[in-house]
Design an enzyme around this catalytic site. Structure first.
Site, short mmCIF file in Angstrom:
data_model
loop_
_atom_site.label_atom_id
_atom_site.label_comp_id
_atom_site.label_asym_id
_atom_site.label_seq_id
_atom_site.Cartn_x
_atom_site.Cartn_y
_atom_site.Cartn_z
N ASP A 1 2.70 14.29 -3.05
CA ASP A 1 2.11 13.09 -3.65
C ASP A 1 0.34 12.96 -3.66
OD1 ASP A 1 1.35 10.56 -4.51
OD2 ASP A 1 2.82 9.57 -2.94
N GLY B 1 3.25 4.97 1.31
CA GLY B 1 4.37 4.00 1.75
C GLY B 1 5.18 5.08 2.65
N HIS C 1 -4.71 7.48 -2.18
CA HIS C 1 -4.81 7.62 -0.87
C HIS C 1 -5.74 8.76 -0.31
CE1 HIS C 1 -0.94 5.69 -1.01
NE2 HIS C 1 -0.60 6.59 -2.11
N ILE D 1 -5.46 4.05 1.47
CA ILE D 1 -4.67 3.52 2.21
C ILE D 1 -3.49 4.65 2.47
CG2 ILE D 1 -4.71 1.10 1.59
CD1 ILE D 1 -2.21 1.60 -0.15
#
Length: 297
Positions: free
Chosen positions: A193, A216, A198, A213
């Site tokens: 990903d 998830g 990110h 961040i």
């Protein structure tokens, strides 16, 4: 581009063959912090190819890591759905593992859009993927919930209300802590990903965030590992189901506190756990809610 719900729901499923090796599994475990805590030692059952155990949440990245070759540019493009990546939020994840995952293997992955709901200012897109092994045996089924900001208004049908999952009104039976490092997202993105949200501060600010961040699914994997370590005595094969909603972001370097309430064994030999995960560095702000797990007794 407006969402065409009928086109999305009636499109033929996408079918592809995926492969993974022990290197993919080892990287996944390392990206979740396996072997980094001196108190637990090197955790060789997760970090060494001899006798390797596979955490069940590896299923959500299987076929996307090192063995998949060069990753495709990030995007969100499906029949009837073409969305700006900056509008996309991962709203929830559910995984059912039908048997323990092998440390290397091949599977047929069949994916489809299972639901498109108009939430007014946003769209909720539900994706479902099912993996089967070479002999047709079911391996896992995963459901991904995507919240697409600014993409509502296409049908005025919000879909059925869903029953909330609320922790019992009593102290948790177990509380486990997971720590992350400042480079955690940089490690985790190597599982496939490569969303710049990110890694790239400028991209994160354009999406309305102060800084990049953690994925998830990285949080999801961290909680899976915490359950295996703190509740299941290290037996990853006992965790067969994990469903969560992503309630708030986690910044790499922050911690997760997961509270676990146990329902007790059922007549079928399984036990349901209710979970709630928060960030202690942000005064207990929720990170995962509406969370449940199923484990074998």
């Amino acid at each position: 581009m407006p969402i065409d719900r009928d086109k999305a729901l009636t499109a033929d499923p996408a079918v592809r063959t995926i492969h993974w090796t022990t290197r993919d599994v080892l990287l996944y475990h390392l990206s979740l912090g396996a072997g980094a805590d001196p108190a637990t030692g090197p955790e060789l059952h997760l970090t060494y190819e001899n006798g390797l155990t596979v955490l069940p949440t590896f299923a959500v990245v299987a076929g996307s890591g090192i063995s998949a070759g060069e990753a495709e540019p990030p995007g969100f493009h499906l029949p009837g759905i073409d969305i700006d990546l900056r509008a996309v939020l991962h709203a929830g994840q559910e995984l059912r593992v039908h048997r323990p995952l092998p440390a290397s293997g091949t599977a047929t992955l069949t994916s489809r859009v299972a639901g498109v709901r108009d939430k007014g200012k946003a769209a909720l897109i539900v994706l479902e993927s099912a993996a089967t092994g070479p002999a047709g045996e079911p391996l896992w089924t995963s459901t991904t919930r995507i919240w697409a900001r600014g993409e509502g208004g296409f049908s005025h049908d919000p879909g059925p209300d869903e029953e909330p999952v609320t922790p019992p009104d009593r102290p948790a039976d177990t509380v486990v802590t997971s720590r992350t490092t400042p480079q955690q997202a940089l490690w985790y993105r190597l599982n496939g990903d490569l969303n710049p949200l990110h890694a790239d501060p400028e991209f994160a600010r354009a999406a309305g965030l102060d800084r990049p961040i953690l994925h998830g699914l990285a949080t999801y994997g961290l909680v899976c590992k915490a359950l295996v370590d703190g509740v299941l005595d290290g037996d990853a094969g006992r965790l067969t189901h994990l469903a969560v909603r992503f309630a708030g972001p986690l910044v790499p370097g922050e911690s997760l506190t997961t509270s676990v309430w146990r329902d007790g064994p059922s007549a079928e030999g399984t036990e349901r756990l209710v979970l709630h995960t928060s960030c202690p560095e942000r005064d207990g702000a929720p990170v995962l809610t509406h969370a449940t797990a199923t484990v074998t007794a």
